[in-house]
Design a protein around this motif. Structure first.
Motif, PDB file in Angstrom:
ATOM      1  N   THR A  16      27.905  10.159  22.773  1.00  0.00           N
ATOM      2  CA  THR A  16      27.151   8.907  22.781  1.00  0.00           C
ATOM      3  C   THR A  16      25.703   9.076  22.356  1.00  0.00           C
ATOM      4  O   THR A  16      25.002   8.082  22.139  1.00  0.00           O
ATOM      5  N   PHE A  49      31.339   5.748  26.471  1.00  0.00           N
ATOM      6  CA  PHE A  49      31.146   4.578  25.616  1.00  0.00           C
ATOM      7  C   PHE A  49      31.331   3.275  26.392  1.00  0.00           C
ATOM      8  O   PHE A  49      30.625   2.286  26.137  1.00  0.00           O
ATOM      9  N   LEU A  50      32.273   3.266  27.355  1.00  0.00           N
ATOM     10  CA  LEU A  50      32.456   2.056  28.156  1.00  0.00           C
ATOM     11  C   LEU A  50      31.255   1.810  29.065  1.00  0.00           C
ATOM     12  O   LEU A  50      30.787   0.667  29.200  1.00  0.00           O
ATOM     13  N   SER A  81      28.456   0.595  26.856  1.00  0.00           N
ATOM     14  CA  SER A  81      28.688  -0.731  26.291  1.00  0.00           C
ATOM     15  C   SER A  81      28.546  -1.835  27.329  1.00  0.00           C
ATOM     16  O   SER A  81      27.996  -2.906  27.042  1.00  0.00           O
ATOM     17  N   TYR A  82      29.049  -1.584  28.541  1.00  0.00           N
ATOM     18  CA  TYR A  82      29.105  -2.644  29.540  1.00  0.00           C
ATOM     19  C   TYR A  82      28.007  -2.558  30.608  1.00  0.00           C
ATOM     20  O   TYR A  82      27.646  -3.575  31.200  1.00  0.00           O
ATOM     21  N   THR A 130      32.288   0.755  18.179  1.00  0.00           N
ATOM     22  CA  THR A 130      32.093   2.118  18.663  1.00  0.00           C
ATOM     23  C   THR A 130      32.859   2.414  19.945  1.00  0.00           C
ATOM     24  O   THR A 130      33.090   3.583  20.263  1.00  0.00           O
ATOM     25  N   GLU A 131      33.255   1.365  20.692  1.00  0.00           N
ATOM     26  CA  GLU A 131      34.011   1.636  21.914  1.00  0.00           C
ATOM     27  C   GLU A 131      35.349   2.318  21.618  1.00  0.00           C
ATOM     28  O   GLU A 131      35.899   3.017  22.479  1.00  0.00           O
ATOM     29  N   TRP A 132      35.870   2.136  20.390  1.00  0.00           N
ATOM     30  CA  TRP A 132      37.121   2.800  20.035  1.00  0.00           C
ATOM     31  C   TRP A 132      36.964   4.302  19.859  1.00  0.00           C
ATOM     32  O   TRP A 132      37.936   5.049  19.953  1.00  0.00           O
TER      33      TRP A 132
END
Length: 401
Positions: A30, A159-160, A163-164, A258-260
């Motif tokens: 990340t 990434f999760l 992102s969140y 990018t979360e993928w």
């Protein structure tokens, strides 16, 4: 054999190797996105922290690896370096000043990750003192598999979280894991008996009589070690360039979120675990260099495939080759260095770890220059060439069985 490898002492090694691996799996994939999106810097500035990280890590690991071979107990080093890593993660969480992030990454985070190489050196010490020689490759592969397992969950979680919940929360989680490893290492890693190379001479014995000297390397062994380190560095170079470039390649060139990336990397890590274990079993029966060259072929297919792929499912399918590439390289790489440097666990661990840092240094230059001028997709073209160079370098390595 498996029952012997799952006795209480290795379980502590396995758990802490896993925990340190999660820290790297949260932060490293990340970090390029953190720099490019959160701090808003261009590709050339994304590469600068990676260059500094690699240079600092090389220096730290070489100095600490040489010094730690003279110590009877590595556990305080693991604990101390983890606390330094906690401080670096706290700075990442609290600041958005580019140069402060760079200084923290270079000066603190790189030192904190020395805990990883010292955990690896501890496992080598344990293997050499407690296990038959034929079982050491499998044991090393199991230790390295803990890091692969960490990368199953680490990148998706990183990434999760970013992102969140934001990068700050993600870095506090990484710092908490550093603290966990630092505080529990002295409890979960029992002190090992001093090796013969570190023991004091008995009364009436000379130093030469009381110590077992590590074997002196002949010219062929030194040449093999040199080519081996060059090849490993090149292979780790393309792997790190992949980690840096893939999230931004998907976002900028393929329009994939990018979360993928976390799920793609987690899939590769999940597949790496059986590959590492199989490589450890086969390493006792097959020449190690045959296995490593197989990894190079898989790497070539991986980067050629990423270059040509334009669908998400293509990237998931290619993780089979990524698993072979990293599973064999990470599972048996330290065994190759250990075979070339018998009786020098700390030095072997430091050299192997430093091959990853040299690779990181080369990859930061590769990504910074190639991506800045030609785009992130061109990074994979250069990676294909570098894998071929690594395969050529491996032809100069000879291991005495």
């Amino acid at each position: 054999m498996v029952r012997d490898l799952l006795r209480p002492v290795p379980l502590g090694i396995y758990f802490l190797s896993f925990a340190v691996g999660v820290v790297g799996a949260l932060v490293l994939p990340t970090f390029s996105v953190f720099l490019a999106k959160e701090l808003g810097v261009r590709p050339l500035l994304v590469g600068i922290p990676y260059t500094g990280l690699a240079l600092a890590s090389i220096g730290y690991n070489q100095l600490v690896g040489h010094w730690s071979d003279k110590l009877n107990d590595r556990r305080p080093l693991v604990a101390g370096f983890c606390l330094v890593g906690l401080l670096s993660c706290a700075i990442f969480a609290l600041t958005r000043e580019y140069w402060l992030v760079v200084l923290s990454a270079v000066g603190l985070f790189s030192l904190g990750m020395v805990a990883h190489s010292q955990m690896l050196a501890y496992s080598l010490d344990y293997a050499e003192r407690q296990l038959p020689v034929a079982r050491i490759p499998l044991f090393n592969a199991i230790v390295r598999a803990q890091i692969a397992i960490a990368w199953v969950a680490g990148p998706p979680a990183g990434f999760l979280l970013a992102s969140y919940y934001g990068f700050s929360i993600m870095y506090w989680v990484a710092g908490g894991l550093f603290a966990l490893v630092g505080l529990t290492s002295l409890k979960l890693l029992p002190r090992l008996a001093p090796s013969s190379t570190n023991s004091e001479p008995a009364a009436g014995e000379s130093a030469a009589e009381g110590e077992t000297q590590a074997p002196v390397l002949d010219a062929q062994a030194r040449r093999s070690l040199f080519f081996c380190l060059v090849a490993f560095s090149l292979m780790w170079c393309v792997n790190n360039a992949y980690l840096i470039s893939l999230p931004l390649h998907l976002d900028n060139n393929l329009g994939i979120g990018t979360e993928w990336v976390g799920w793609i990397m987690g899939t590769a890590a999940l597949l790496e675990v059986p590959v590492m274990l199989a490589a450890g079993v086969m390493g006792a029966r097959i020449n190690l260099m045959v296995m490593v060259r197989l990894a190079g072929i898989a790497g070539f297919v991986l980067y050629a495939g990423v270059l040509l792929s334009d669908q998400l499912w293509h990237l998931f399918a290619l993780q089979i080759f990524n698993a072979i590439f990293i599973g064999v390289l990470a599972g048996l790489g330290v065994s190759v260095i250990q075979a070339l440097l018998p009786g020098r666990s700390g030095s072997a661990s430091a050299l192997y770890t430093n091959s990853t840092h040299v690779g990181n240094l080369l990859s930061s230059v590769q990504v910074a220059l190639v991506a800045d001028f030609f785009g992130y997709q061109s990074v994979f073209v250069v990676s294909i060439v570098i894998v071929l160079l690594a395969m050529v370098a491996f032809t100069g390595v000879r291991i005495k069985r």
